[in-house]
Design an enzyme around this catalytic site. Structure first.
Site, PDB file in Angstrom:
ATOM      1  CE  LYS A  24       2.267  -7.109   5.590  1.00 56.39           C
ATOM      2  NZ  LYS A  24       2.088  -5.601   5.369  1.00 56.39           N
TER       3      LYS A  24
ATOM      4  NE  ARG B 105       4.364   6.859  13.263  1.00 57.05           N
ATOM      5  CZ  ARG B 105       5.416   6.616  12.870  1.00 57.05           C
ATOM      6  NH1 ARG B 105       5.816   5.840  11.684  1.00 57.05           N
ATOM      7  NH2 ARG B 105       6.647   7.335  13.232  1.00 57.05           N
TER       8      ARG B 105
ATOM      9  NE  ARG C 187      -2.049  -0.690   3.698  1.00 55.74           N
ATOM     10  CZ  ARG C 187      -2.423  -0.113   4.742  1.00 55.74           C
ATOM     11  NH1 ARG C 187      -3.665   0.344   4.575  1.00 55.74           N
ATOM     12  NH2 ARG C 187      -1.747   0.073   5.862  1.00 55.74           N
TER      13      ARG C 187
HETATM   14  C1  BT5 Z   1       0.623  -5.024   2.126  1.00 53.68           C
HETATM   15  O1  BT5 Z   1       1.082  -3.616   1.776  1.00 53.68           O
HETATM   16  O2  BT5 Z   1       0.785  -5.775   2.910  1.00 53.68           O
HETATM   17  C2  BT5 Z   1      -0.004  -5.624   0.766  1.00 53.68           C
HETATM   18  C3  BT5 Z   1       1.024  -6.394   0.073  1.00 53.68           C
HETATM   19  C4  BT5 Z   1       0.078  -7.050  -1.193  1.00 53.68           C
HETATM   20  C5  BT5 Z   1       0.899  -7.940  -1.840  1.00 53.68           C
HETATM   21  C6  BT5 Z   1       0.307  -8.799  -3.050  1.00 53.68           C
HETATM   22  S1  BT5 Z   1       1.226  -9.899  -3.730  1.00 53.68           S
HETATM   23  C7  BT5 Z   1       0.081 -10.030  -4.911  1.00 53.68           C
HETATM   24  C8  BT5 Z   1      -0.521  -8.903  -5.189  1.00 53.68           C
HETATM   25  N1  BT5 Z   1       0.094  -8.349  -6.351  1.00 53.68           N
HETATM   26  C9  BT5 Z   1       0.667  -7.134  -5.965  1.00 53.68           C
HETATM   27  O3  BT5 Z   1       1.478  -6.296  -6.763  1.00 53.68           O
HETATM   28  N2  BT5 Z   1       0.731  -6.957  -4.581  1.00 53.68           N
HETATM   29  C10 BT5 Z   1      -0.372  -7.904  -4.157  1.00 53.68           C
HETATM   30  P1  BT5 Z   1       1.622  -2.834   3.154  1.00 53.68           P
HETATM   31  O4  BT5 Z   1       0.600  -2.934   4.196  1.00 53.68           O
HETATM   32  O5  BT5 Z   1       1.945  -1.508   2.611  1.00 53.68           O
HETATM   33  O6  BT5 Z   1       3.021  -3.518   3.658  1.00 53.68           O
HETATM   34  C11 BT5 Z   1       3.998  -3.495   2.796  1.00 53.68           C
HETATM   35  C12 BT5 Z   1       5.387  -3.807   3.759  1.00 53.68           C
HETATM   36  O7  BT5 Z   1       5.475  -5.004   4.248  1.00 53.68           O
HETATM   37  C13 BT5 Z   1       6.728  -3.248   3.369  1.00 53.68           C
HETATM   38  O8  BT5 Z   1       6.913  -1.918   3.396  1.00 53.68           O
HETATM   39  C14 BT5 Z   1       7.582  -4.203   4.067  1.00 53.68           C
HETATM   40  O9  BT5 Z   1       7.980  -3.644   5.364  1.00 53.68           O
HETATM   41  C15 BT5 Z   1       6.768  -5.444   4.524  1.00 53.68           C
HETATM   42  N3  BT5 Z   1       7.181  -6.382   3.461  1.00 53.68           N
HETATM   43  C16 BT5 Z   1       7.244  -6.672   2.079  1.00 53.68           C
HETATM   44  N4  BT5 Z   1       7.587  -7.674   1.575  1.00 53.68           N
HETATM   45  C17 BT5 Z   1       7.190  -8.619   2.721  1.00 53.68           C
HETATM   46  C18 BT5 Z   1       6.808 -10.034   2.625  1.00 53.68           C
HETATM   47  N5  BT5 Z   1       7.206 -10.628   1.443  1.00 53.68           N
HETATM   48  N6  BT5 Z   1       6.512 -10.549   3.824  1.00 53.68           N
HETATM   49  C19 BT5 Z   1       6.379  -9.723   4.921  1.00 53.68           C
HETATM   50  N7  BT5 Z   1       6.491  -8.282   4.715  1.00 53.68           N
HETATM   51  C20 BT5 Z   1       6.879  -7.892   3.838  1.00 53.68           C
END
Ligand code: BT5
Length: 274
Positions: free
Chosen positions: A123, A261, A58
């Site tokens: 997460k 947050r 996001r």
């Molecule tokens: C989310 O955003 O949690 C939504 C993620 C959605 C991903 C899916 S994959 C299939 C589909 N296609 C896409 O392009 N996206 C969706 P948010 O709350 O903004 O969290 C992002 C944050 O999570 C990052 O800034 C990292 O800190 C952390 N993060 C990134 N990759 C991660 C992972 N694989 N596992 C756990 N945390 C992660």
């Protein structure tokens, strides 16, 4: 990806996943699904990828999407609801994902409002619902979900090490991606079709509250106008988060407007500033 054939078999009679398009590598499954939705693709189409080069989180954040190990998928939904009710899709997806991932792993997965699935406080999965309006109606919603399935802890990027986890890292065993995806799409089908029939029902609200990781905790929300802290009381009847502020006043927040947050000062910050 041969396991995708098993997934197709499991989903062949359903709305969600009756058709699954699978890519070995893509920039973002949400981007692909959005383009196809704009081109008229039907509700229930699933875009799946083995890896993503620009997986989206996001607020411009990114989603780590290495190959051969996890789930990255996006679903086209065309819910006949007002745009103001679209954030409820994220809430129902959280319930479906927490339940499916608990079932496949035997471990308790919980929802961190609004869009994370946590396992042992870390997460495990993230949800990204993107809406496209058509006048006063929802044209479509792209429901994207990323789940860390068999990702090994030693392969996590350093900055995710303390705050992320995978089903394998917690259970100590390999989990079938086909089983995890089939369970996830099956629970989403149940919750989505119930939502279309009944709207955001008391049953769904209660289920969400039962699976909530933040209820009863002191949290800080980031709003455009600043931060607000209070005790999370859980979801209201329409899906808004209820927060008891320092003055004893109960306030309401809609997922999508704000992000969580902080949970207490001594715990890790769960989100960077957007
Ligand atoms: C989310 O955003 O949690 C939504 C993620 C959605 C991903 C899916 S994959 C299939 C589909 N296609 C896409 O392009 N996206 C969706 P948010 O709350 O903004 O969290 C992002 C944050 O999570 C990052 O800034 C990292 O800190 C952390 N993060 C990134 N990759 C991660 C992972 N694989 N596992 C756990 N945390 C992660």
């Amino acid at each position: 990806m041969t396991w995708v054939d098993d997934l197709r078999q499991a989903c062949k009679d359903r709305l969600i996943g009756k058709e699954i398009l699978s890519f070995s590598k893509i920039d973002s499954t949400n981007r692909e699904a959005r383009d196809r939705a704009k081109g008229g693709a039907r509700e229930g189409l699933v875009i799946l990828a083995d890896s993503q080069s620009r997986g989206k989180g996001r607020l411009g954040r990114s989603w780590e999407s290495p190959p051969g190990t996890n789930l990255y998928l996006s679903i086209i939904l065309r819910p006949p609801v007002d745009p103001s009710d679209a954030p409820q899709i994220t809430l129902l997806a959280g319930v479906a994902a927490a339940r499916a991932l608990s079932d496949v792993s035997g471990l308790k997965c919980l929802i961190k409002w609004p869009n994370d699935i946590l396992l042992r406080g870390k997460k495990l999965a993230g949800i990204l619902a993107e809406m496209e309006g058509e006048g006063a109606r929802v044209g479509f919603v792209i429901l994207g979900i990323g789940v860390n399935v068999n990702w090994r802890r030693e392969d996590f990027p350093a900055d995710l090490g303390v705050k992320a986890t995978s089903l394998r890292a917690e259970s100590g065993r390999e989990i079938s991606r086909a089983a995890a995806a089939a369970g996830l799409l099956g629970e989403l089908e149940k919750e989505y079709t119930a939502f279309i029939r009944e709207g955001f029902s008391p049953r769904l609200k209660d289920e969400w509250n039962r699976l909530s990781w933040i209820n009863g905790k002191e949290v800080t929300l980031s709003l455009p106008e600043g931060e607000i802290s209070g005790r999370a009381l859980g979801l209201d009847t329409d899906g808004a988060l209820l927060l008891l502020d320092g003055k004893g006043k109960t306030r309401r927040f809609i997922a999508g407007d704000v992000s969580l947050r902080r949970i207490n000062k001594d715990e890790w910050e769960t989100e960077e500033q957007g």
